[in-house]
Design a protein around this motif. Structure first.
Motif: not given
Lengths: 231, 231
Positions: A25-29, A65-66, A79-82, A86-87
């Motif tokens: 989920a989310g948008g990677t940076q 999640s990003a 699990i937090a990724v950026m 990493e994802m």
């Protein structure tokens, strides 16, 4: 009505008990330097809703999640990724053990070639940024999958079905959730979504505008039906 | 203690009653296409806290904010913008009427030259992105200012004082809030901040680690003292 029927169905079903699921989920940076990044527009809400619905249905659920500020749904392991890399690493670590993988994240296709250690100073003139492709996580999941039920998302701004159908084939997914992010009430930041579900056999289900948790519950219902057909 | 002293000072002072203030906050987003953007890391929390503290002190406060999910502080007028150019337009529209301008936003220095109308499709090979400079809002405020008390922020990753001092001179600001964003407890996403306040006369005040609202209250106190000296 449909929403109430879905809710009561989930409250009593436990229809994915014993299954393991992973959602991105989310948008990677993708950093250019410590303060600047290349981002992908995504509130993360659709993926978080899918993780919540999977958990409701009894699946042991991991959410990769990003960065975003959304609360983790109860019972879900986050699990937090950026970055896309990493994802990719987090998904591939878990992939072999999963029954269901839902790739709802907006993943950067490209990242800056160089990530400066110090903040880049402005000097007034124009600047050229070299971008290189990131790993294609969905395609790799499509190649590696055995029992996994793989769900992809396609956020399009034109030629929705054409692009989405092509993506489904190319990535070897079992269900593709397509939405036109330019529609009001669909996509980024909206509390609601308007999606179509596409399947490899050509079947297409157009869902009406619903809030994202109800869309998620409907997706989970479709996943559960198809998983039980496979068994 | 210091925090309580600040709170009681604010609750009773109204020391900026009749003043008009503008604060910028958040990280601007510069679109490449409908789904991708070049972003600047900023939670917006520091700027929102400054707007809250200015309002507490009685100033009529406008908050020009890049996208984020923070609630608008009570009594503050929020103007939502996305890009550096939109922020520039919003600030310049209001500048002439302001007594205090605090530029807490992380503004993109560069934006993609082209903003594609449709989502750019991945083709596997590497890609070059042309970037062009955006308007320098702080420098323009520094040039145009008359009675305005102008506050800049400097988020640095190295040579903090050297870079911050140079920025203060170059941009003609009345106070510069400098922080090393690589320090734990300072900068992006952190509920606390560790800043130094720099002034054109060479004075420097190093503040201890405090939550962002207390940092903001301290800044507002310094602003108010200097505004009353000017009058």
């Amino acid at each position: 009505d449909l929403v109430e029927a879905l809710q009561s169905f989930f409250a009593t079903s436990g229809l994915l008990a014993g299954k393991k699921a992973l959602v991105t989920a989310g948008g990677t940076q993708e950093p250019l330097d410590p303060v600047r990044y290349l981002g992908n527009r995504s509130s993360g809400r659709m993926g978080f809703a899918v993780a919540e619905a999977l958990r409701e249905a009894g699946a042991e659920t991991i959410l990769v999640s990003a960065p975003n500020e959304l609360p983790t749904p109860p019972g879900v392991r986050r699990i937090a990724v950026m970055t896309a890399e990493e994802m990719h690493a987090a998904v591939m670590d878990e992939f072999a053990h999963m029954d269901i993988v839902v790739k709802a994240a907006a993943v950067a296709d490209y990242r800056p070639l160089a990530n400066a250690e110090q903040k880049i100073k402005k000097d007034g003139s124009s600047l050229t940024l070299e971008l290189v492709p990131t790993p294609d996580i969905l395609a790799e999941c499509g190649k590696k999958k055995e029992r996994q039920f793989l769900v992809g998302f396609a956020a399009e701004t034109e030629k929705l079905y054409e692009h989405a159908q092509a993506k489904m084939q190319r990535k070897n997914v079992d269900m593709l959730v397509a939405n036109d992010v330019t529609k009001p009430g669909a996509g980024f930041g909206s509390p609601t979504n308007i999606v179509s579900l596409l399947f490899p056999n050509g079947k297409k289900i157009d869902l009406p505008q619903m809030n994202k948790l109800d869309v998620a519950r409907r997706l989970v219902q479709e996943i559960a039906e198809r998983l039980s057909e496979k068994e």
